[in-house]
Design a protein around this motif. Structure first.
Motif, PDB file in Angstrom:
ATOM      1  N   LEU A  13      81.253 -68.848  14.883  1.00 38.43           N
ATOM      2  CA  LEU A  13      81.351 -68.625  13.442  1.00 38.43           C
ATOM      3  C   LEU A  13      82.367 -67.526  13.128  1.00 38.43           C
ATOM      4  N   ASP A  14      83.013 -67.651  11.973  1.00 39.61           N
ATOM      5  CA  ASP A  14      83.992 -66.644  11.563  1.00 39.61           C
ATOM      6  C   ASP A  14      83.337 -65.302  11.274  1.00 39.61           C
ATOM      7  N   ARG A  15      82.078 -65.356  10.841  1.00 35.17           N
ATOM      8  CA  ARG A  15      81.352 -64.129  10.518  1.00 35.17           C
ATOM      9  C   ARG A  15      79.877 -64.347  10.817  1.00 35.17           C
ATOM     10  N   PRO A  16      79.143 -63.294  11.117  1.00 33.98           N
ATOM     11  CA  PRO A  16      77.709 -63.447  11.379  1.00 33.98           C
ATOM     12  C   PRO A  16      76.970 -63.894  10.119  1.00 33.98           C
ATOM     13  N   ILE A  17      76.015 -64.814  10.279  1.00 34.11           N
ATOM     14  CA  ILE A  17      75.201 -65.209   9.128  1.00 34.11           C
ATOM     15  C   ILE A  17      73.732 -64.839   9.325  1.00 34.11           C
ATOM     16  N   ILE A  18      73.378 -64.365  10.524  1.00 32.55           N
ATOM     17  CA  ILE A  18      72.055 -63.784  10.748  1.00 32.55           C
ATOM     18  C   ILE A  18      72.243 -62.463  11.485  1.00 32.55           C
ATOM     19  N   ASN A  19      71.267 -61.591  11.360  1.00 32.67           N
ATOM     20  CA  ASN A  19      71.370 -60.261  11.956  1.00 32.67           C
ATOM     21  C   ASN A  19      70.475 -60.068  13.168  1.00 32.67           C
ATOM     22  N   ARG A  20      69.555 -61.016  13.390  1.00 33.38           N
ATOM     23  CA  ARG A  20      68.590 -60.868  14.485  1.00 33.38           C
ATOM     24  C   ARG A  20      68.027 -62.243  14.829  1.00 33.38           C
ATOM     25  N   HIS A  21      67.179 -62.307  15.837  1.00 30.93           N
ATOM     26  CA  HIS A  21      66.529 -63.565  16.187  1.00 30.93           C
ATOM     27  C   HIS A  21      65.573 -63.982  15.072  1.00 30.93           C
ATOM     28  N   LEU A  22      65.539 -65.277  14.790  1.00 28.77           N
ATOM     29  CA  LEU A  22      64.627 -65.823  13.788  1.00 28.77           C
ATOM     30  C   LEU A  22      63.735 -66.870  14.446  1.00 28.77           C
ATOM     31  N   ILE A  23      62.485 -66.908  14.027  1.00 25.57           N
ATOM     32  CA  ILE A  23      61.572 -67.923  14.545  1.00 25.57           C
ATOM     33  C   ILE A  23      60.627 -68.358  13.433  1.00 25.57           C
ATOM     34  N   SER A  24      60.345 -69.636  13.385  1.00 27.27           N
ATOM     35  CA  SER A  24      59.459 -70.181  12.358  1.00 27.27           C
ATOM     36  C   SER A  24      58.031 -69.693  12.546  1.00 27.27           C
ATOM     37  N   GLY A  25      57.392 -69.315  11.446  1.00 27.28           N
ATOM     38  CA  GLY A  25      55.996 -68.902  11.501  1.00 27.28           C
ATOM     39  C   GLY A  25      55.054 -70.015  11.896  1.00 27.28           C
ATOM     40  N   GLY A  40      62.095 -56.814  19.374  1.00 28.61           N
ATOM     41  CA  GLY A  40      62.687 -58.052  19.874  1.00 28.61           C
ATOM     42  C   GLY A  40      64.115 -57.858  20.338  1.00 28.61           C
ATOM     43  N   GLY A  41      64.504 -58.591  21.377  1.00 30.75           N
ATOM     44  CA  GLY A  41      65.848 -58.427  21.898  1.00 30.75           C
ATOM     45  C   GLY A  41      66.388 -59.666  22.580  1.00 30.75           C
ATOM     46  N   HIS A  42      67.470 -59.466  23.302  1.00 26.01           N
ATOM     47  CA  HIS A  42      68.210 -60.556  23.937  1.00 26.01           C
ATOM     48  C   HIS A  42      68.681 -60.096  25.306  1.00 26.01           C
ATOM     49  N   ILE A  43      68.643 -61.005  26.275  1.00 27.33           N
ATOM     50  CA  ILE A  43      69.274 -60.796  27.577  1.00 27.33           C
ATOM     51  C   ILE A  43      70.049 -62.057  27.914  1.00 27.33           C
ATOM     52  N   GLU A  44      71.228 -61.900  28.466  1.00 31.28           N
ATOM     53  CA  GLU A  44      71.976 -63.059  28.932  1.00 31.28           C
ATOM     54  C   GLU A  44      71.339 -63.520  30.241  1.00 31.28           C
ATOM     55  N   CYS A  45      70.603 -64.632  30.157  1.00 34.77           N
ATOM     56  CA  CYS A  45      69.752 -65.055  31.273  1.00 34.77           C
ATOM     57  C   CYS A  45      70.539 -65.301  32.556  1.00 34.77           C
ATOM     58  N   LEU A  46      71.685 -65.941  32.464  1.00 33.89           N
ATOM     59  CA  LEU A  46      72.452 -66.235  33.675  1.00 33.89           C
ATOM     60  C   LEU A  46      72.946 -64.958  34.346  1.00 33.89           C
ATOM     61  N   TYR A  47      73.373 -63.981  33.551  1.00 37.67           N
ATOM     62  CA  TYR A  47      73.845 -62.722  34.125  1.00 37.67           C
ATOM     63  C   TYR A  47      72.713 -62.011  34.864  1.00 37.67           C
ATOM     64  N   LEU A  48      71.518 -62.038  34.273  1.00 44.70           N
ATOM     65  CA  LEU A  48      70.376 -61.368  34.891  1.00 44.70           C
ATOM     66  C   LEU A  48      69.974 -62.045  36.200  1.00 44.70           C
ATOM     67  N   VAL A  49      69.757 -63.363  36.156  1.00 43.17           N
ATOM     68  CA  VAL A  49      69.230 -64.063  37.334  1.00 43.17           C
ATOM     69  C   VAL A  49      70.250 -64.078  38.469  1.00 43.17           C
ATOM     70  N   ASN A  64      67.755 -71.363  28.151  1.00 40.71           N
ATOM     71  CA  ASN A  64      66.657 -70.997  27.258  1.00 40.71           C
ATOM     72  C   ASN A  64      67.199 -70.248  26.055  1.00 40.71           C
ATOM     73  N   ALA A  65      66.295 -69.794  25.212  1.00 38.65           N
ATOM     74  CA  ALA A  65      66.709 -69.180  23.952  1.00 38.65           C
ATOM     75  C   ALA A  65      67.159 -67.733  24.099  1.00 38.65           C
ATOM     76  N   THR A  66      67.101 -67.186  25.305  1.00 41.79           N
ATOM     77  CA  THR A  66      67.525 -65.815  25.616  1.00 41.79           C
ATOM     78  C   THR A  66      66.700 -64.761  24.885  1.00 41.79           C
ATOM     79  N   PHE A  67      65.585 -65.170  24.258  1.00 40.52           N
ATOM     80  CA  PHE A  67      64.713 -64.203  23.594  1.00 40.52           C
ATOM     81  C   PHE A  67      64.123 -63.245  24.616  1.00 40.52           C
ATOM     82  N   CYS A  68      63.980 -62.006  24.235  1.00 41.38           N
ATOM     83  CA  CYS A  68      63.257 -61.032  25.039  1.00 41.38           C
ATOM     84  C   CYS A  68      62.359 -60.274  24.073  1.00 41.38           C
TER      85      CYS A  68
END
Length: 397
Positions: A238-250, A150-159, A50-54
């Protein structure tokens, strides 16, 4: 040859996703004897893909926000206490909803009012603040709903962490085990018949995700659950981050408010992106009927890449490569709310299914609530007037 299954248990949980594993985990913490049955492997379906969104829902009402916020709070407790003995990579990256049109802006302003009860720092941003939050966004994004919650959890590690801890506490988890039937005795559950043998139990929990309908039919229930496939791709590191947080279309907010046929059309433009801990981007899109095929279709692959470049033109400039793809399946109810708790007429049969898009986020509180119902006869963590809204009986009126 498969190991014979334990012949008796206080509780049998059917389904080894985050919901079934969380229920097993919380029950074993209360000292209950539990057998969990999973037809494949723990976290092998949507809970491991999944998208790992929390974060709070992109659409929905107060009930959906309530359970999601409570679920995330449970994960925060697990992370703070390190009770699983492993890092589940829980963080608060934040979420930014990408808003392009005046219509979408008005819908998200309404959503903001609903969200503030659970995420009081959420706000609409535009102009310099929007650019500061995400410098690489396309100029087609005029506004954003920013949620530091908004946050992130590594789903496999949790379950898998909860599963391992439940085993330490005495749970028996049988993978690659198929449920064949459920036996009743005068309206009460008696046993679960599997391809490894029979297990007698006082309680049977249906946490089988998109297979919950099949399990329900074994006790004479027709559960109002349909499946939907969501497809995702993963970029190279990626060599460098290009986003700073989760993004979702409105567009998600518009989609959930529309009738099915119109919703399918607009979901083609829905898009989400998350920055994985290892430096990859996870890009996804939703909206197809479920099949057994776990591959991404060419049409959806094209849609995902097209939307990614639309919102983040830098991906095209950097010629970022896709390294893998996958699909998962969500089990949806007509009103987008879960089916939780006992069922009238089938004593000892407990529902924990129909989680829609937010089963992963809600897993912590659902696991706790179902364990309380079994151990104490009622939910202690969620008031009865709220639990009533998740009862199967709402579809019988």
């Amino acid at each position: 040859m498969k190991e014979e299954i334990q012949p008796e248990s206080e509780v049998v949980v059917i389904g080894g996703g985050v919901i079934g594993v969380a229920i097993t985990y919380y029950l074993t913490k209360q000292g209950k004897q539990v057998v969990l049955i999973e037809k494949n492997e723990v976290a092998s379906e949507a809970s491991g893909a999944n998208a790992t969104f929390c974060t709070l829902p992109s659409g929905g009402d107060r009930l959906l926000h309530y359970f999601t916020a409570k679920g995330i709070a449970e994960y925060q407790k697990i992370d703070d206490s390190n009770e699983l003995g492993r890092d589940i990579e829980f963080n608060r990256l934040g979420l930014l909803v990408l808003i392009e049109t005046e219509r979408s802006l008005e819908l998200w302003k309404q959503s903001l009012e609903e969200r503030l009860e659970f995420s009081p720092q959420d706000r609409i941003v535009t102009g310099d603040e929007l650019t500061e939050l995400e410098p690489n966004l396309s100029p087609i994004v005029k506004w954003g709903l920013y949620s530091p919650y908004g946050g992130h959890i590594e789903c496999l590690y949790l379950v898998t962490g909860m599963a391992d801890k439940a085993r330490e506490l005495g749970a028996k988890i049988y993978e690659h085990t198929k449920v064949v039937d459920i036996n009743l005795d005068q309206g009460h559950v008696k046993s679960v018949l599997t391809d490894r043998g029979e297990v007698r139990a006082d309680y049977i929990v249906n946490a089988a995700g998109r297979w919950a309908v099949e399990i329900g039919r074994m006790v004479g229930l027709e559960l109002p659950i349909t499946s939907e496939r969501h497809q995702m791709v993963v970029t190279e590191t990626l060599d460098r981050p290009i986003i700073n947080r989760h993004l979702i279309s409105g567009a998600y907010r518009e989609a959930v408010l529309l009738p099915d046929e119109q919703r399918k059309a607009i979901e083609k433009t829905c898009f989400l992106v998350t920055n994985e801990a290892k430096g990859n981007l996870l890009l996804g899109i939703s909206g197809d009927p479920a099949t057994e095929d776990r591959r991404v279709t060419f049409g959806r692959f094209h849609d995902i890449c097209q939307q990614a470049v639309k919102y983040l033109p830098i991906l095209k400039e950097l010629r970022v490569n896709i390294i893998r793809s996958f699909a998962n399946h969500y089990a949806n109810t007509p009103d987008r709310h879960s089916l939780l708790g006992p069922v009238e007429g089938v004593d000892g049969f407990i529902l924990a299914c129909g989680m829609n898009d937010y089963g992963f986020q809600q897993g912590g509180i659902v696991g706790k609530v179902i364990s309380e119902i079994i151990c104490f006869g009622e939910s202690l963590s969620v008031p009865p007037e709220i639990m009533e809204q998740t009862s199967f009986s709402r579809f019988l009126k």
